[in-house]
Design a protein around this motif. Sequence first.
Motif, PDB file in Angstrom:
ATOM      1  N   THR A 141      43.276  43.377  33.791  1.00 19.41           N
ATOM      2  CA  THR A 141      42.026  44.086  33.486  1.00 19.41           C
ATOM      3  C   THR A 141      41.779  43.005  32.557  1.00 19.41           C
ATOM      4  N   ASN A 145      37.707  41.952  33.275  1.00 17.25           N
ATOM      5  CA  ASN A 145      36.828  41.970  32.559  1.00 17.25           C
ATOM      6  C   ASN A 145      36.268  40.864  32.024  1.00 17.25           C
ATOM      7  N   LYS A 146      36.643  39.806  31.985  1.00 17.47           N
ATOM      8  CA  LYS A 146      35.934  38.748  31.376  1.00 17.47           C
ATOM      9  C   LYS A 146      35.389  38.509  32.630  1.00 17.47           C
ATOM     10  N   ASP A 149      31.666  40.003  32.271  1.00 19.92           N
ATOM     11  CA  ASP A 149      31.026  39.622  31.794  1.00 19.92           C
ATOM     12  C   ASP A 149      30.132  38.559  31.977  1.00 19.92           C
ATOM     13  N   VAL A 377      38.788  48.058  38.424  1.00 20.41           N
ATOM     14  CA  VAL A 377      37.892  47.425  36.958  1.00 20.41           C
ATOM     15  C   VAL A 377      36.761  47.058  37.828  1.00 20.41           C
ATOM     16  N   ARG A 381      32.766  49.215  36.501  1.00 23.93           N
ATOM     17  CA  ARG A 381      31.756  48.188  35.915  1.00 23.93           C
ATOM     18  C   ARG A 381      30.536  47.982  36.286  1.00 23.93           C
TER      19      ARG A 381
END
Length: 414
Positions: A141, A145-146, A149, A377, A381
Amino acid sequence: MNDQTPPEPSGGRCPVAHGDGATRLYGPEASTDPHGIYARLRKEHGTVAPVLLEGDVPAWLVLGYRENRRVLDNPLQFSRDSRIWRDFAEGRVEPTSPLMQMVGWRPDCVSQDGEPHRRLRGAVTDNIYAVAGRGIRRHATHFANKLIDAFAVSGRADLVEDFAEYLPMLVLTRVFGLAEREGRSLAESSSLVLKGGADALTHNDRIMAILGELAARKRDEPGSDFTTGLIEHQAGLDEDEIVNHLRLVLITAHTMTSNVLARVLQMVLTDTSWLSGLVSGQLTLASVVEEVMWNQPPLTVLPGRFATADLELGGCPVKEGDLLVLGLAAGNHDPEIRPDPEVSVQGNASHLAFSAGPHECPAQNIGQAIIETAVDVLIHRLPGLRLAVPPAELTSTASTWESKLDHLPVEFAV
């Protein structure tokens, strides 16, 4: 699945592996149409065919599902120990051959059978199970997400280059106790080892150097990681065994998880019924992964097994010391067990993607956890996630051992 024993191929010829007329499993055609080669070989030779690997090294390619299972399930007849490989022992294959990165003997569990294999595999599996309970999904996770981003504000991305190619290795750096900054370069080196060619040895040496330094550091600074677990395991692995098992798990776990993740994303984005089923909860991601494992396994060909005696396989005269490579993709598409490849295989986990027998992949749960987390994710996202090109424009490039999705361009709302 049809339980009847398939007939021996009629009208085909099965020359010895060192004879003329063998098909190359590398080169331009193999890189663009490996399944076409498998189909032609099946038509010409049946369930086992003579082929040439990189450097025109002869081998048998096992195409039939049942023949693959026979080889994988019988280490007494088909050993993983390449020290009995006749072509290498007699000097026809150089130690510097790119093939040695895939089939050469190493002090690890996949290169040995019997009690040595059980001892070393026990150390690996004990630590994989321990690591699996220490936050794999949390790490996945965090890194998912990184990575997102970095492209979320643009509304566009390539989910191969920007996501699937690196996420598994970033998770593995955390699992191994490596610095995160090593993740991208290790992913690239692992891919080049699988690709083969002149750079394979250089990149393998680079991986071994990084892992050697890691093992030395963890002896002085132990932690709750996979590396420390190998060092401290009751099996008493020596330094070479520790570093080679780190290499084995790193390359295998990254390659398989990265390839499956890319193919799962391709499937859910090219067929809206899969994506809508996941979003609605009517379909589990495990079902999508299972479909990929049957139709596009992460390793198309598995190296390698070595005949321990003269024998017959699929009507072919395999000689003691011959190299066999396992056609996992070909076996999964064997018309004797899948007469209609368009029929869904949901609920049937008997594919060959994880190998089988004593050497079956022990890290399946880790890969599954990374893939499930990554897809979840992404969907949450990136609203309106959709393919940015027609599905027919998506291409793949194959090496002897794998077929990788080249790109997966997507668009989404910002």
